[in-house]
Design a protein around this motif. Structure first.
Motif, mmCIF file in Angstrom:
data_model
loop_
_atom_site.group_PDB
_atom_site.id
_atom_site.type_symbol
_atom_site.label_atom_id
_atom_site.label_comp_id
_atom_site.label_asym_id
_atom_site.label_seq_id
_atom_site.Cartn_x
_atom_site.Cartn_y
_atom_site.Cartn_z
ATOM 1 N N VAL A 157 -0.869 -16.385 6.169
ATOM 2 C CA VAL A 157 0.088 -17.080 7.027
ATOM 3 C C VAL A 157 -0.563 -17.306 8.385
ATOM 4 O O VAL A 157 -1.054 -16.360 9.013
ATOM 5 C CB VAL A 157 1.389 -16.266 7.192
ATOM 6 N N ASN A 158 -0.589 -18.554 8.829
ATOM 7 C CA ASN A 158 -1.212 -18.894 10.111
ATOM 8 C C ASN A 158 -2.651 -18.368 10.173
ATOM 9 O O ASN A 158 -3.089 -17.831 11.186
ATOM 10 C CB ASN A 158 -0.387 -18.352 11.284
ATOM 11 N N ASN A 159 -3.364 -18.520 9.055
ATOM 12 C CA ASN A 159 -4.772 -18.115 8.939
ATOM 13 C C ASN A 159 -4.996 -16.621 9.145
ATOM 14 O O ASN A 159 -6.085 -16.192 9.548
ATOM 15 C CB ASN A 159 -5.651 -18.911 9.912
ATOM 16 N N ARG A 160 -3.972 -15.824 8.820
ATOM 17 C CA ARG A 160 -4.116 -14.371 8.885
ATOM 18 C C ARG A 160 -3.538 -13.754 7.615
ATOM 19 O O ARG A 160 -2.536 -14.232 7.058
ATOM 20 C CB ARG A 160 -3.385 -13.778 10.108
ATOM 21 N N ALA A 161 -4.173 -12.676 7.137
ATOM 22 C CA ALA A 161 -3.731 -12.016 5.912
ATOM 23 C C ALA A 161 -2.404 -11.300 6.123
ATOM 24 O O ALA A 161 -2.104 -10.814 7.219
ATOM 25 C CB ALA A 161 -4.791 -11.014 5.463
ATOM 26 N N THR A 162 -1.619 -11.238 5.056
ATOM 27 C CA THR A 162 -0.400 -10.439 5.034
ATOM 28 C C THR A 162 -0.490 -9.470 3.852
ATOM 29 O O THR A 162 -1.445 -9.512 3.073
ATOM 30 C CB THR A 162 0.843 -11.329 4.862
ATOM 31 N N GLU A 163 0.520 -8.632 3.694
ATOM 32 C CA GLU A 163 0.529 -7.672 2.592
ATOM 33 C C GLU A 163 0.464 -8.357 1.229
ATOM 34 O O GLU A 163 0.039 -7.761 0.243
ATOM 35 C CB GLU A 163 1.768 -6.780 2.677
ATOM 36 N N ALA A 164 0.846 -9.618 1.168
ATOM 37 C CA ALA A 164 0.804 -10.346 -0.102
ATOM 38 C C ALA A 164 -0.618 -10.580 -0.600
ATOM 39 O O ALA A 164 -0.821 -10.930 -1.767
ATOM 40 C CB ALA A 164 1.527 -11.678 0.038
ATOM 41 N N MET B 275 -5.959 -3.740 6.543
ATOM 42 C CA MET B 275 -5.692 -5.164 6.416
ATOM 43 C C MET B 275 -6.613 -5.944 7.360
ATOM 44 O O MET B 275 -6.701 -5.636 8.548
ATOM 45 C CB MET B 275 -4.230 -5.452 6.771
ATOM 46 N N SER B 276 -7.300 -6.920 6.830
ATOM 47 C CA SER B 276 -8.192 -7.723 7.659
ATOM 48 C C SER B 276 -7.409 -8.472 8.724
ATOM 49 O O SER B 276 -6.308 -8.980 8.483
ATOM 50 C CB SER B 276 -8.955 -8.729 6.792
#
Length: 422
Positions: free
Chosen positions: A164-171, A152-153
């Protein structure tokens, strides 16, 4: 605005107006494409006409490279001296056994707390010494496939689904898989290497404080600064540097691909790094394959105001002067010659202006012909889904701004023709 700035602005507009008058009076060499006057790609700045391949290679090509580095893309450094690689994943049974997946962290200055990027590499298991296609992705390596093993980046991201909050999630996992049909590419015998664009430089105007530019302070605070599109192109070359160390890859046969703003970077990477034997531009628009002189779609004003970080500071002096620019993107495409280049458009992608992308490719044709290749066979904008394929290839498909299976089918056929070993 102070008096000096007003004077400078006036002088710039006066000089550009005079340039327009000179063009209108044929004082500056022109080439006419679809009734549009463009600065002639085969005339030196001193007015000398280029008539031989030797003149192009020794005189005109270096002149154009120097011009675009100074006035549009900015200067770029070479390969970083202290670069190191760490292969942190090597799975020979990826994608149901179809491929070997490798993930590699590139430490640009050799320091684990310094600027770095993660390469996601899939290699077809049934091909030894595979040719490859490299490109940057928009939403993190995990976005190109639902493969749960893809890291995950952790880099900054702009707002999109699952961020979310400029960060990748599993979505975000697999959200761009439709633009990266890995199995189709692997089945054709090509490896795929991709890097998240934000690992190299985040796509916002931050004063170049959070990208690879921090390693090169001498290339900032100047008119020809190391800007974002040039940094992305530089990153594509750094992917190729790694592939040259991987024995599973045929590093002499690596194509560079890009979509939208990343297509702008792919064209510049192909223009400046002759190790790429084939270049693919998918709907790269203004600052990519599109002619600024051709009315419609994005132009210099939108690039310089909405995306001021993409190009160097000197480029801003051309804002709003699209029709009288002393350069245009056919010159950038010409810098790829005689290596094959594919330019593709979508009918409803009005920002990219598909017809202007076609004429950008066509206006590079004289250089390809001079160098003894077939150039672009079409003499008018082709009908939908009817590719014109020479050493320059072009198609326009139905639909909007995207990368589709139709596009990839054309690119892979083109690569089969020009990239694979005989």
């Amino acid at each position: 605005m102070n008096l000096t700035a007003i004077q400078n602005n006036y002088l710039l507009r006066l000089s550009l107006m005079l340039l327009g008058l000179l063009l209108a009076n044929n004082t500056i060499a022109q080439q006419i494409v679809n009734g549009i006057s463009l600065p002639d790609v085969l005339t030196l700045n001193n007015g000398t006409k280029i008539t031989t391949a030797k003149q192009w290679k020794i005189e005109r090509r270096p002149e154009l490279i120097a011009f675009f580095k100074k006035e549009m893309y900015g200067q770029s450094p070479g390969k970083p001296a202290g670069v190191t690689y760490k292969v942190f994943d090597n799975d020979s049974k990826a994608l149901g056994g179809k491929a070997t997946r490798k993930q590699i962290t590139v430490y640009f200055n050799g320091k684990q707390d310094g600027p770095q990027m993660d390469i996601l590499l899939y290699i077809p298991n049934n091909v030894k010494h595979a040719p490859a296609i490299v490109g940057l992705n928009f939403d993190g390596n995990q976005s190109v496939n639902i493969d749960l093993a893809i890291k995950m980046s952790t880099s900054w991201m702009d707002k999109t689904k699952g961020v979310v909050n400029n960060r990748a999630t599993e979505a975000t996992r697999g959200i761009d898989a439709g633009q990266w049909p890995l199995e189709m590419i692997l089945d054709k015998g090509y490896a795929v290497a991709t890097v998240y664009r934000g690992d190299i430089d985040p796509d916002f105007d931050d004063g170049f404080k959070n990208g690879v530019q921090v390693l090169y302070p001498e290339l900032q605070n100047r008119g020809d600064n190391f800007a974002t599109v040039a940094a992305w192109a530089w990153g594509l070359s750094r992917i190729l540097d790694y592939l040259e160390t991987d024995k599973a890859i045929d590093s002499k046969h690596v194509a560079v691909f890009g979509f939208s703003r990343l297509g702008k970077a792919a064209l510049w990477a192909g223009a400046t790094d002759e190790r790429f034997p084939l270049v693919i531009s998918n709907e790269s628009g203004a600052g990519g394959a599109k002619l600024f002189h051709f009315k419609g779609g994005e132009g210099t004003t939108r690039l310089d105001t909405k995306f001021p970080h993409w190009f160097c500071g000197n480029f801003k002096k051309y804002m709003g002067q699209d029709s009288i620019l002393p350069f245009d993107q056919h010159m950038v495409i010409s810098l790829i010659a005689p290596r094959p280049v594919y330019v593709a458009s979508a009918k409803d992608d009005t920002n990219s202006n598909p017809e202007a992308e076609f004429w950008g490719a066509k206006a590079a044709d004289p250089v390809y012909r001079l160098l003894g290749t077939s150039g672009l066979p079409a003499n008018q904008w082709p009908a939908l889904s009817e590719p014109s394929v020479g050493r320059i290839a072009y198609h326009v498909r139905p639909g909007g701004h995207n990368v589709t299976d139709y596009d990839w089918i054309q690119y892979l056929s083109f690569a089969d023709k020009y990239l694979k070993k005989p």
